[in-house]
Design a protein around this motif. Structure first.
Motif, PDB file in Angstrom:
ATOM      1  N   ASP A  65       0.799  -1.231   0.000  1.00  0.00           N
ATOM      2  CA  ASP A  65       0.000   0.000   0.000  1.00  0.00           C
ATOM      3  C   ASP A  65       0.830   1.280   0.000  1.00  0.00           C
ATOM      4  N   ARG A  66       2.140   1.161   0.274  1.00  0.00           N
ATOM      5  CA  ARG A  66       2.981   2.361   0.349  1.00  0.00           C
ATOM      6  C   ARG A  66       4.226   2.107  -0.506  1.00  0.00           C
ATOM      7  N   PRO A  67       4.430   2.901  -1.563  1.00  0.00           N
ATOM      8  CA  PRO A  67       5.411   2.567  -2.598  1.00  0.00           C
ATOM      9  C   PRO A  67       6.835   2.324  -2.119  1.00  0.00           C
ATOM     10  N   ARG A  68       7.303   3.061  -1.109  1.00  0.00           N
ATOM     11  CA  ARG A  68       8.689   2.896  -0.661  1.00  0.00           C
ATOM     12  C   ARG A  68       8.741   2.525   0.819  1.00  0.00           C
ATOM     13  N   ALA A  69       7.807   1.673   1.216  1.00  0.00           N
ATOM     14  CA  ALA A  69       7.747   1.212   2.604  1.00  0.00           C
ATOM     15  C   ALA A  69       8.073  -0.271   2.669  1.00  0.00           C
ATOM     16  N   LEU A 111      10.232   5.054   3.571  1.00  0.00           N
ATOM     17  CA  LEU A 111      11.319   5.963   3.218  1.00  0.00           C
ATOM     18  C   LEU A 111      10.802   7.316   2.741  1.00  0.00           C
ATOM     19  N   ASP A 112       9.589   7.347   2.187  1.00  0.00           N
ATOM     20  CA  ASP A 112       9.003   8.613   1.751  1.00  0.00           C
ATOM     21  C   ASP A 112       8.403   9.404   2.909  1.00  0.00           C
ATOM     22  N   ASP A 113       8.044   8.722   3.972  1.00  0.00           N
ATOM     23  CA  ASP A 113       7.377   9.367   5.113  1.00  0.00           C
ATOM     24  C   ASP A 113       7.858   8.722   6.412  1.00  0.00           C
ATOM     25  N   PRO A 114       9.073   9.067   6.871  1.00  0.00           N
ATOM     26  CA  PRO A 114       9.612   8.452   8.093  1.00  0.00           C
ATOM     27  C   PRO A 114       8.791   8.744   9.350  1.00  0.00           C
TER      28      PRO A 114
END
Length: 286
Positions: A30-34, A49-52
């Motif tokens: 659900d989260r592209p860079r998680a 990584l997009d929203d630490p």
């Protein structure tokens, strides 16, 4: 290293042997860079990584609440993390409290290398990572250095015995500044003997305590995580309660007389009597 491809469009799972077992970095659908980090099948960390500042795991959000209340919002702090995982809380503090100085102590050097390579830290973040045993690393921290000490150390799914004792907590207390917070991620299930022992141990070192957990865990209905908070000054119980109750998975905050009653007269743990926390039942990770 082996990589398992789901499709051309999706990120690949990363599977690699580390010192503590088999590490897996699983992409979040659900989260592209998680990514979720598991070691020997036990979930350890989740990082976006997009929203630490996004904290996915319940216990990580509760640790985040504690970190938010150590100082006024946005003020830099000095934080020590015992146990690294994917450095989730250190990343959180770095973005919510810019210019904070942080140290992470993680015994598994192969895991550190994996996380640094695949989930790199912001080079501007003041996060130093040291590969050593948590207690040995703690002993090298200067007196009164930390505003916050977080203990989130698991060997597989169990906290090592030498990180459960009064002697260990005495060194934590030495490292904390006056008014600093200690926060520990604890895992236990019925009959909650480990959790009660940890409360009794912390009570011998910290005059102010709080425990944040799912009500079902506190009632001994299931295995789960609890966050123990200790300080030498009154804790912001009302705000901790508000934040914990407002989570997508609400938690209860116990403190004061209710927490004393919950400990049930358990004895403090010493190095001589310490044992590792109990292993979770297999159904926990299914």
């Amino acid at each position: 290293m082996a990589r398992n491809r789901r499709s051309r469009e999706e990120a690949q799972a990363i599977v690699e042997k580390v010192d503590g077992g088999l590490a897996e970095l699983m992409p979040d659908r659900d989260r592209p860079r998680a990514w979720t980090l598991l070691v020997d099948g036990a979930p350890q960390s989740h990082v976006d990584l997009d929203d630490p500042a996004y904290l996915d795991f319940e216990y990580q959000r509760r640790l985040g609440h504690v970190a938010d209340l150590v100082m006024p919002p946005g003020k830099p702090i000095q934080a020590l993390h015992l146990g690294g995982g994917a450095f989730t809380l250190a990343r959180y503090i770095a973005v919510t409290r810019p210019r904070s100085t942080q140290q992470v102590i993680e015994r598994d050097t192969a895991l550190i290398q994996l996380v640094r390579r695949e989930l790199p830290l912001d080079p501007q973040a003041r996060i130093r990572v040291r590969g050593t045993d948590a207690r040995e690393g703690l002993a090298k921290i200067a007196d009164g250095w930390a505003d916050l000490v977080v203990a989130d150390v698991f060997s597989g799914a169990r906290t090592p015995a030498h990180l459960t004792s009064a002697e260990f907590l005495g060194d934590v207390r030495r490292v904390l500044k006056p008014g600093g917070y200690y926060a520990a991620n604890l895992a236990d299930g019925p009959p909650l003997a480990h959790l009660r022992g940890q409360l009794a141990t912390a009570a011998a070192l910290f005059p102010e305590l709080a425990l944040i957990a799912d009500p079902a865990v506190l009632r001994g209905k299931r295995f789960g995580n609890a966050v123990l908070v200790g300080c030498d000054r009154p804790l912001p119980i009302a705000e901790l309660t508000r934040r914990s109750a407002g989570d997508s998975h609400p938690a209860r905050v116990e403190h004061g007389r209710a927490l004393v009653d919950f400990s049930g007269g358990a004895a403090a743990v010493t190095d001589a009597s310490a044992v590792a926390s109990p292993a979770p039942p297999p159904s926990v990770f299914r």
